[in-house]
Motif scaffolding. Structure first.
Motif, PDB file in Angstrom:
ATOM      1  N   GLN A   1       0.828  -1.212   0.000  1.00  0.00           N
ATOM      2  CA  GLN A   1       0.000   0.000   0.000  1.00  0.00           C
ATOM      3  C   GLN A   1       0.861   1.261   0.000  1.00  0.00           C
ATOM      4  O   GLN A   1       0.536   2.233  -0.676  1.00  0.00           O
TER       5      GLN A   1
ATOM      6  N   TYR B   1      -9.735   8.868   4.643  1.00  0.00           N
ATOM      7  CA  TYR B   1      -9.230   7.563   5.086  1.00  0.00           C
ATOM      8  C   TYR B   1      -9.079   7.542   6.602  1.00  0.00           C
ATOM      9  O   TYR B   1      -9.423   6.566   7.267  1.00  0.00           O
TER      10      TYR B   1
ATOM     11  N   TYR C   1     -15.434   1.739  -0.679  1.00  0.00           N
ATOM     12  CA  TYR C   1     -14.016   2.087  -0.736  1.00  0.00           C
ATOM     13  C   TYR C   1     -13.830   3.600  -0.687  1.00  0.00           C
ATOM     14  O   TYR C   1     -14.478   4.339  -1.437  1.00  0.00           O
TER      15      TYR C   1
ATOM     16  N   GLY D   1     -13.005   5.170  -3.941  1.00  0.00           N
ATOM     17  CA  GLY D   1     -13.968   4.932  -5.005  1.00  0.00           C
ATOM     18  C   GLY D   1     -14.369   6.181  -5.766  1.00  0.00           C
ATOM     19  O   GLY D   1     -14.391   6.178  -7.004  1.00  0.00           O
TER      20      GLY D   1
ATOM     21  N   LEU E   1     -13.399  -0.796  -7.919  1.00  0.00           N
ATOM     22  CA  LEU E   1     -12.343  -1.179  -6.987  1.00  0.00           C
ATOM     23  C   LEU E   1     -12.528  -2.592  -6.447  1.00  0.00           C
ATOM     24  O   LEU E   1     -11.571  -3.188  -5.937  1.00  0.00           O
ATOM     25  N   SER E   2     -13.734  -3.137  -6.560  1.00  0.00           N
ATOM     26  CA  SER E   2     -13.958  -4.500  -6.085  1.00  0.00           C
ATOM     27  C   SER E   2     -13.268  -5.528  -6.979  1.00  0.00           C
ATOM     28  O   SER E   2     -13.113  -6.684  -6.591  1.00  0.00           O
TER      29      SER E   2
ATOM     30  N   LEU F   1      -9.536  -5.308  -5.061  1.00  0.00           N
ATOM     31  CA  LEU F   1      -9.416  -5.231  -3.623  1.00  0.00           C
ATOM     32  C   LEU F   1     -10.210  -6.286  -2.881  1.00  0.00           C
ATOM     33  O   LEU F   1      -9.841  -6.730  -1.797  1.00  0.00           O
TER      34      LEU F   1
ATOM     35  N   GLY G   1     -10.378  -4.769   0.823  1.00  0.00           N
ATOM     36  CA  GLY G   1     -10.174  -3.361   0.505  1.00  0.00           C
ATOM     37  C   GLY G   1     -11.333  -2.493   0.893  1.00  0.00           C
ATOM     38  O   GLY G   1     -11.339  -1.308   0.664  1.00  0.00           O
ATOM     39  N   GLY G   2     -12.376  -3.079   1.469  1.00  0.00           N
ATOM     40  CA  GLY G   2     -13.571  -2.311   1.804  1.00  0.00           C
ATOM     41  C   GLY G   2     -13.393  -1.395   2.971  1.00  0.00           C
ATOM     42  O   GLY G   2     -12.485  -1.529   3.786  1.00  0.00           O
ATOM     43  N   GLN G   3     -14.295  -0.423   3.058  1.00  0.00           N
ATOM     44  CA  GLN G   3     -14.364   0.523   4.177  1.00  0.00           C
ATOM     45  C   GLN G   3     -13.048   1.234   4.410  1.00  0.00           C
ATOM     46  O   GLN G   3     -12.648   1.502   5.534  1.00  0.00           O
ATOM     47  N   GLY G   4     -12.359   1.561   3.322  1.00  0.00           N
ATOM     48  CA  GLY G   4     -11.179   2.392   3.446  1.00  0.00           C
ATOM     49  C   GLY G   4      -9.921   1.651   3.775  1.00  0.00           C
ATOM     50  O   GLY G   4      -8.876   2.267   3.950  1.00  0.00           O
ATOM     51  N   LYS G   5      -9.939   0.353   3.883  1.00  0.00           N
ATOM     52  CA  LYS G   5      -8.743  -0.390   4.250  1.00  0.00           C
ATOM     53  C   LYS G   5      -7.948  -0.779   3.027  1.00  0.00           C
ATOM     54  O   LYS G   5      -8.445  -0.822   1.954  1.00  0.00           O
TER      55      LYS G   5
END
Length: 328
Positions: free
Chosen positions: A8, A190, A271, A274, A316-317, A320, A324-328
């Motif tokens: 990252q 983030y 994301y 996103g 983004l799915s 990720l 990768g969801g919820q900003g991670k």
């Protein structure tokens, strides 16, 4: 807040190098200085879209961001042209004014959910447009023109930011400014979604009644989030007004508010980044289809529908996944 892993950090470094060094080098080599305006627009639209994404985070469908972008544009233009204020000071004040208006509007309408909130937010842009047409301070349909370019910023005699009017290429200066604001915005987003406030927002998104039953002040959080969202819209609108050196009641329309929402859907509602990707794809996608003429809108709409069906969680799915969801 979760720590970034090596991959990252490498991705972040590559992104910053591309935005601040590779893109200007490419534009300089190609001579396509018009790309600066295009990329600046993408950066600013992604900032406003980030605000819309944040309201989705508390379970509200916001189709009124164009209203706050217009409010921010007018607030900055009035402060600069009529009060003689520096643009750099007017920029945060424009965002704060948009946030203040959002608090007043949000107190009654944020009690609504789903399609009811969406319908109310949809008409906000038109209401602000009609207000701008009616108020003497906004010059009605004539709008506010001849807005001066951002001036210099000096501290203890040291020039931190040059006067844009004296620069050989103001477009490059606006590009750097917009990209810097975009990076700051998404870094803050983030941080927010991985903070305690972000966790509370997620609980509200899942079940407001349950969140309230464990002591979460959901009314307070809704107002705070909506104010932050509108602040970002106001910042984006103020920057657009400075670039165009003019603001009109039609500068932001209902279609812009819808596009802000589409940017979030396309990039991925789960994301943080996103809205940035969605804005980039939609903006350039529309331009690339220009050669299709009268079929442009048909093909554009069809592709959007297909993307939504194939990738309901956004672009983004693809890579990720759930991690990768919820900003991670």
């Amino acid at each position: 807040m979760p720590k970034l892993n090596t991959f990252q950090w490498a991705g972040l470094a590559a992104f910053l190098l591309a935005v601040f060094f590779a893109v200007p080098a490419f534009v300089a080599a190609s001579g396509r200085t018009d790309l600066y305006y295009t990329l600046t627009s993408v950066a600013l639209l992604s900032i406003a879209s980030a605000g819309v994404w944040l309201t989705f985070y508390i379970g509200r469908i916001n189709i009124g961001q164009g209203a706050f972008a217009l409010i921010g544009a007018y607030a900055s233009a009035i402060l600069v042209t009529k009060a003689g204020m520096s643009f750099w000071l007017s920029l945060p004040l424009a965002g704060l004014f948009a946030a203040g208006v959002a608090i007043l509007i949000g107190l009654p309408i944020l009690r609504l959910r789903g399609v009811y909130f969406a319908m109310i937010s949809l008409v906000l842009t038109q209401v602000v447009t009609l207000t701008a047409l009616a108020l003497p301070i906004t010059n009605g349909a004539k709008g506010i023109t001849s807005i001066p370019l951002p001036g210099a910023v000096s501290v203890f005699g040291l020039t931190l930011i040059s006067d844009f009017a004296t620069l050989e290429n103001p477009r490059l200066a606006f590009y750097y400014t917009a990209c810097a604001l975009m990076v700051i915005t998404f870094a803050a987003m983030y941080r927010l979604v991985n903070s305690r406030l972000g966790h509370l927002c997620r609980s509200m998104q899942q079940n407001e009644e349950l969140a309230a039953s464990i002591g979460v002040n959901i009314a307070y959080i809704r107002i705070i989030v909506f104010a932050i969202s509108s602040f970002l819209g106001g910042i984006g609108g103020a920057m657009f007004g400075s670039i165009a050196q003019s603001v009109y009641p039609s500068s932001f329309q209902v279609a812009d508010s819808v596009n802000f929402m589409l940017n979030c859907f396309l990039g991925g509602l789960g994301y943080v980044f996103g809205p940035m990707l969605g804005t980039l794809v939609l903006y350039f996608g529309w331009d690339l289809l220009f050669e299709l003429g009268r079929y442009q809108l048909l093909v554009y709409s069809g592709l959007l529908i297909i993307l939504m069906l194939v990738l309901p969680n956004g672009l983004l799915s693809l890579r990720l996944g759930k991690s990768g969801g919820q900003g991670k």
